[in-house]
Motif scaffolding. Structure first.
Motif, short mmCIF file in Angstrom:
data_model
loop_
_atom_site.label_atom_id
_atom_site.label_comp_id
_atom_site.label_asym_id
_atom_site.label_seq_id
_atom_site.Cartn_x
_atom_site.Cartn_y
_atom_site.Cartn_z
N LEU A 130 62.35 14.56 33.44
CA LEU A 130 62.35 13.31 34.12
C LEU A 130 63.20 13.58 35.32
CD1 LEU A 130 63.02 10.84 31.39
CD2 LEU A 130 61.14 10.80 32.66
N ALA A 131 64.34 14.38 35.55
CA ALA A 131 65.02 14.73 36.59
C ALA A 131 64.23 15.59 37.64
CB ALA A 131 66.24 15.38 36.41
N LEU A 132 63.26 16.38 37.09
CA LEU A 132 62.40 17.38 38.06
C LEU A 132 61.31 16.60 38.38
CD1 LEU A 132 62.94 20.54 36.04
CD2 LEU A 132 63.80 19.91 38.13
N ALA A 133 60.84 15.34 37.63
CA ALA A 133 59.55 14.63 38.11
C ALA A 133 59.81 14.03 39.66
CB ALA A 133 59.40 13.40 37.51
N ARG A 134 61.01 14.11 40.33
CA ARG A 134 61.03 13.68 41.43
C ARG A 134 60.38 14.67 42.61
NH1 ARG A 134 67.13 14.64 43.55
NH2 ARG A 134 66.27 13.45 45.22
N TYR A 135 60.21 15.67 42.20
CA TYR A 135 59.73 16.67 43.00
C TYR A 135 57.96 16.65 42.98
CZ TYR A 135 64.42 18.05 43.43
OH TYR A 135 65.73 18.26 43.54
N THR A 136 57.54 16.27 41.78
CA THR A 136 55.96 16.37 41.55
C THR A 136 55.69 15.61 40.43
OG1 THR A 136 53.90 17.74 41.06
CG2 THR A 136 56.13 18.59 40.12
N PRO A 137 54.54 14.73 40.42
CA PRO A 137 54.10 14.07 39.21
C PRO A 137 53.49 14.96 38.11
CG PRO A 137 52.53 13.66 41.02
CD PRO A 137 53.75 14.66 41.62
N ALA A 138 53.39 16.16 38.33
CA ALA A 138 52.70 17.05 37.33
C ALA A 138 53.56 17.93 36.71
CB ALA A 138 51.57 18.07 38.13
N LEU A 186 57.44 22.80 33.01
CA LEU A 186 56.68 23.36 33.91
C LEU A 186 56.13 22.67 34.81
CD1 LEU A 186 53.82 25.30 31.58
CD2 LEU A 186 55.63 26.33 33.01
N LEU A 187 56.18 22.73 36.17
CA LEU A 187 55.96 21.98 37.18
C LEU A 187 54.83 22.50 37.97
CD1 LEU A 187 59.47 21.25 38.42
CD2 LEU A 187 58.20 19.92 37.15
N GLU A 188 53.76 21.62 38.48
CA GLU A 188 52.97 22.12 39.47
C GLU A 188 53.24 21.54 40.77
OE1 GLU A 188 50.27 22.87 42.04
OE2 GLU A 188 49.99 20.65 41.48
N GLY A 189 53.67 22.52 41.63
CA GLY A 189 54.42 21.97 42.90
C GLY A 189 53.56 22.07 43.94
N ALA A 190 52.32 22.61 44.12
CA ALA A 190 51.58 23.28 45.12
C ALA A 190 51.37 21.98 46.32
CB ALA A 190 49.97 23.64 44.79
N ALA A 191 51.27 20.70 45.54
CA ALA A 191 51.04 19.35 46.45
C ALA A 191 52.29 19.24 47.25
CB ALA A 191 50.24 18.41 45.60
N SER A 192 53.48 19.52 46.67
CA SER A 192 54.84 19.29 47.00
C SER A 192 55.57 20.24 48.11
CB SER A 192 55.84 19.26 45.73
OG SER A 192 55.22 18.35 44.86
N LEU A 193 54.82 21.32 48.26
CA LEU A 193 55.35 22.12 49.17
C LEU A 193 55.48 21.76 50.49
CD1 LEU A 193 53.32 25.65 48.04
CD2 LEU A 193 55.72 24.84 47.35
N ARG A 194 54.81 21.14 51.21
CA ARG A 194 54.89 20.66 52.60
C ARG A 194 55.78 19.59 52.51
NH1 ARG A 194 49.89 18.46 55.58
NH2 ARG A 194 50.59 16.68 55.28
N LEU A 195 55.93 18.79 51.62
CA LEU A 195 56.69 17.61 51.63
C LEU A 195 58.26 18.21 51.47
CD1 LEU A 195 57.30 14.67 51.32
CD2 LEU A 195 56.96 14.73 48.95
N PHE A 196 58.55 19.05 50.74
CA PHE A 196 59.87 19.66 50.69
C PHE A 196 60.38 20.75 51.46
CE2 PHE A 196 59.09 17.04 46.93
CZ PHE A 196 60.34 16.38 46.90
N GLY A 197 59.27 21.30 52.32
CA GLY A 197 59.74 22.22 53.63
C GLY A 197 59.33 23.59 53.07
N GLY A 198 58.32 23.55 52.10
CA GLY A 198 57.78 25.05 51.66
C GLY A 198 58.46 25.48 50.35
#
Length: 95
Positions: free
Chosen positions: A32-40, A49-61
């Motif tokens: 739940l805490a890590l869901a702030r970075y990606t909904p996946a 496990l997080l799928e963060g490809a869509a979040s890379l640009r939002l968080f600066g790489g």
């Protein structure tokens, strides 16, 4: 390492029994805490496990995202954590 081997290396070691329900609750709170970075977010018995490809640009790489993830994991109270970045969820899980 067995409890006896660990106790021989560290006299006074206190060995506690695992509490699977507490561990599962902690992994769920961490997810739940890590869901702030990606909904996946995928909850596994021993981690998240997080799928963060869509979040890379939002968080600066990737590096900035990993730094933010580490801060959140530490703030959650995890004593130790391992982060892995890989092209697939299966590969990250193996790492």
């Amino acid at each position: 390492m067995s409890a006896a081997s660990a106790a021989s290396l560290l006299p006074g070691l206190q060995v506690l029994l695992r509490d699977a329900s507490r561990e599962a609750a902690f992994v769920e709170r961490l997810a739940l805490a890590l869901a702030r970075y990606t909904p996946a977010v995928v909850i596994e018995p021993d981690g998240v496990l997080l799928e963060g490809a869509a979040s890379l640009r939002l968080f600066g790489g990737a590096r900035a995202l990993v730094r933010a993830l580490r801060v959140t994991v530490r703030a959650s109270g995890a004593q130790a954590a391992q982060l892995a970045v890989a092209p697939t969820a299966g590969a990250a899980s193996l790492l």
